[in-house]
Design an enzyme around this catalytic site. Structure first.
Site, short mmCIF file in Angstrom:
data_model
loop_
_atom_site.label_atom_id
_atom_site.label_comp_id
_atom_site.label_asym_id
_atom_site.label_seq_id
_atom_site.Cartn_x
_atom_site.Cartn_y
_atom_site.Cartn_z
CB ALA A 52 10.56 -15.02 17.39
N GLY A 53 9.82 -13.12 14.31
CA GLY A 53 10.46 -12.78 13.03
C GLY A 53 11.04 -11.37 13.02
N GLY A 54 11.24 -10.86 11.83
CA GLY A 54 11.88 -9.55 11.66
C GLY A 54 11.10 -8.41 12.29
N GLY B 70 -3.37 -4.30 11.94
CA GLY B 70 -2.09 -3.61 11.74
C GLY B 70 -2.16 -2.33 10.92
CE1 TYR C 129 -0.03 -4.19 5.78
CE2 TYR C 129 -1.91 -3.67 4.38
CZ TYR C 129 -0.56 -3.91 4.53
OH TYR C 129 0.25 -3.88 3.42
CE LYS D 149 -4.48 0.64 2.24
NZ LYS D 149 -5.28 0.09 1.21
CB SER D 150 4.46 1.84 0.70
OG SER D 150 4.49 1.22 1.96
CB THR E 210 8.48 -4.39 2.60
OG1 THR E 210 7.63 -5.21 3.42
CG2 THR E 210 8.32 -4.78 1.13
CE LYS F 234 10.41 -4.45 6.95
NZ LYS F 234 9.27 -4.44 7.85
CG ASP G 50 8.56 -1.63 10.13
OD1 ASP G 50 7.67 -1.09 9.45
OD2 ASP G 50 9.39 -2.44 9.66
P1 NDP Z 1 9.11 -13.18 9.27
O1 NDP Z 1 9.03 -14.07 8.08
O2 NDP Z 1 10.38 -12.50 9.62
O3 NDP Z 1 8.65 -14.04 10.60
C1 NDP Z 1 7.53 -14.84 10.59
C2 NDP Z 1 7.20 -15.30 12.01
O4 NDP Z 1 5.92 -15.92 11.96
C3 NDP Z 1 8.16 -16.33 12.58
O5 NDP Z 1 8.24 -16.17 13.98
C4 NDP Z 1 7.48 -17.66 12.23
O6 NDP Z 1 7.80 -18.73 13.10
C5 NDP Z 1 6.03 -17.28 12.44
N1 NDP Z 1 5.05 -18.05 11.68
C6 NDP Z 1 4.83 -18.01 10.35
N2 NDP Z 1 3.78 -18.81 10.02
C7 NDP Z 1 3.34 -19.34 11.18
C8 NDP Z 1 2.28 -20.23 11.51
N3 NDP Z 1 1.48 -20.73 10.56
N4 NDP Z 1 2.10 -20.56 12.80
C9 NDP Z 1 2.89 -20.06 13.77
N5 NDP Z 1 3.92 -19.22 13.52
C10 NDP Z 1 4.14 -18.85 12.24
O7 NDP Z 1 7.92 -12.14 9.10
P2 NDP Z 1 7.84 -10.63 9.58
O8 NDP Z 1 8.22 -10.53 11.00
O9 NDP Z 1 8.53 -9.75 8.61
O10 NDP Z 1 6.26 -10.33 9.41
C11 NDP Z 1 5.33 -10.84 10.32
C12 NDP Z 1 3.98 -10.25 10.04
O11 NDP Z 1 4.00 -8.86 10.26
C13 NDP Z 1 3.51 -10.46 8.60
O12 NDP Z 1 2.17 -10.94 8.65
C14 NDP Z 1 3.56 -9.07 8.01
O13 NDP Z 1 2.56 -8.89 7.04
C15 NDP Z 1 3.29 -8.21 9.24
N6 NDP Z 1 3.79 -6.83 9.13
C16 NDP Z 1 2.94 -5.78 9.31
C17 NDP Z 1 3.39 -4.48 9.26
C18 NDP Z 1 2.44 -3.35 9.45
O14 NDP Z 1 2.84 -2.20 9.23
N7 NDP Z 1 1.21 -3.58 9.86
C19 NDP Z 1 4.81 -4.15 9.01
C20 NDP Z 1 5.64 -5.33 8.84
C21 NDP Z 1 5.13 -6.61 8.89
P3 NDP Z 1 9.10 -19.69 12.83
O15 NDP Z 1 10.28 -18.96 13.41
O16 NDP Z 1 8.78 -20.93 13.59
O17 NDP Z 1 9.19 -19.90 11.36
#
Ligand code: NDP
Length: 263
Positions: free
Chosen positions: A121-123, A228, A208, A15-16, A59, A63, A99
């Site tokens: 625990a992702g990015g 979000g 979101y 959407k940016s 994105t 990052k 962010d």
């Molecule tokens: P990453 O790919 O870095 O991390 C994903 C995380 O989700 C990991 O901890 C992973 O676990 C976990 N995961 C993925 N699928 C599942 C599942 N089915 N069940 C349980 N755990 C799961 O992603 P990001 O951190 O970059 O993004 C995370 C979310 O944040 C996304 O949905 C993204 O759209 C949203 N986002 C929203 C923003 C906003 O402005 N509103 C800005 C940035 C991101 P594991 O370590 O076990 O793989």
């Protein structure tokens, strides 16, 4: 005319471009914002100069590469090692993370929040957990797999996997995973949610524009919820302040950028 873009892969859903172009137009600022699908993150720096852009957002999944691509980093970006906004000045790249402050502002409406549980625990969790900790919140991280938890442990966070999670009371529960983004899955086993959600004060999803299974679950238990969208809006407003060298107030930018969410 100044040029801006968003680098990512995929990037077609972002959407940016709409948010920033609408605001450039509304503020009569001569600039244009595009999108660029970048497969190889290590090319980010050379692409930035090749495209002759003034600034960019970054994105998923670049990052961390963006962090490495910069010549100068602000203190917070340096600390979390993730950059989502870059500005070019005098042929140098300056990196920021918007962010995390965007997320912090988005949760301000929920009062009396001290203990926060992150599912994921992702990015995104990486930068937002640090901004919350710095602001005085206590953050616990619960993740599907153990590998990503190491870096959180090293920073002093309490961490769990589904297998060793100990139930306690949390004020705010946040879905920081991508569970529910393109599927109908919950971010953790329903047995865990059944114990923590009903005693929480509020639940947030960083995904979101969608009623995710997590948000539906929280609503079923009559918890206040939000998605979000505000986080996305606020990270965009803060990035816009950097893009335009703080020429406009936050409120002025927000008022126009908000309209992108009804288009
Ligand atoms: P990453 O790919 O870095 O991390 C994903 C995380 O989700 C990991 O901890 C992973 O676990 C976990 N995961 C993925 N699928 C599942 C599942 N089915 N069940 C349980 N755990 C799961 O992603 P990001 O951190 O970059 O993004 C995370 C979310 O944040 C996304 O949905 C993204 O759209 C949203 N986002 C929203 C923003 C906003 O402005 N509103 C800005 C940035 C991101 P594991 O370590 O076990 O793989």
């Amino acid at each position: 005319m100044q040029l801006f873009t968003i680098f990512g892969n995929p990037v077609s859903h972002s959407k940016s471009p709409l948010m920033h172009n609408l605001t450039f137009k509304g503020l009569d600022y001569k600039a244009c914002y595009s999108r660029y699908r970048l497969e190889n993150g290590s090319k980010l720096r050379s692409k930035f100069f090749e495209l002759n852009i003034t600034g960019a957002n970054i994105t998923v999944p670049h990052k961390e590469e963006a962090f490495r691509a910069c010549d100068e980093l602000d203190e917070f970006a340096q600390k979390v090692e993730a950059v989502n906004t870059i500005i070019k000045k005098d042929n140098k790249l300056y990196g920021y993370n918007t962010d995390a402050p965007g997320f912090l502002k988005a949760i301000k409406e929920f009062k009396n929040i001290k203990k926060v549980l992150f599912l994921g625990a992702g990015g995104t969790a990486q930068s937002t957990s640090v901004v919350l900790k710095d602001a005085g919140y206590s953050v616990t991280i619960l993740n599907r797999s153990a590998k990503r938890l190491e870096q959180y442990k090293a920073k002093g966070f309490q961490t769990y996997t589904f297998e060793d999670f100990k139930i306690e009371e949390f004020d705010l529960i946040v879905n920081m995973t991508s569970a529910g983004l393109e599927d109908n899955s919950l971010p953790c086993p329903i047995e865990i949610l059944q114990q923590v959600v009903p005693i929480s004060k509020a639940c947030i999803d960083v995904i979101y524009g969608k009623d995710t299974p997590f948000l539906k679950f929280a609503k079923k238990h009559n918890r206040p919820t939000k998605d979000g969208s505000d986080m996305l809006l606020y990270q965009g407003v803060i990035a816009f302040e950097y893009f335009t060298n703080h020429k406009f107030s936050f409120e002025k930018i927000e008022k126009i950028m908000k309209k992108a969410f009804i288009l």
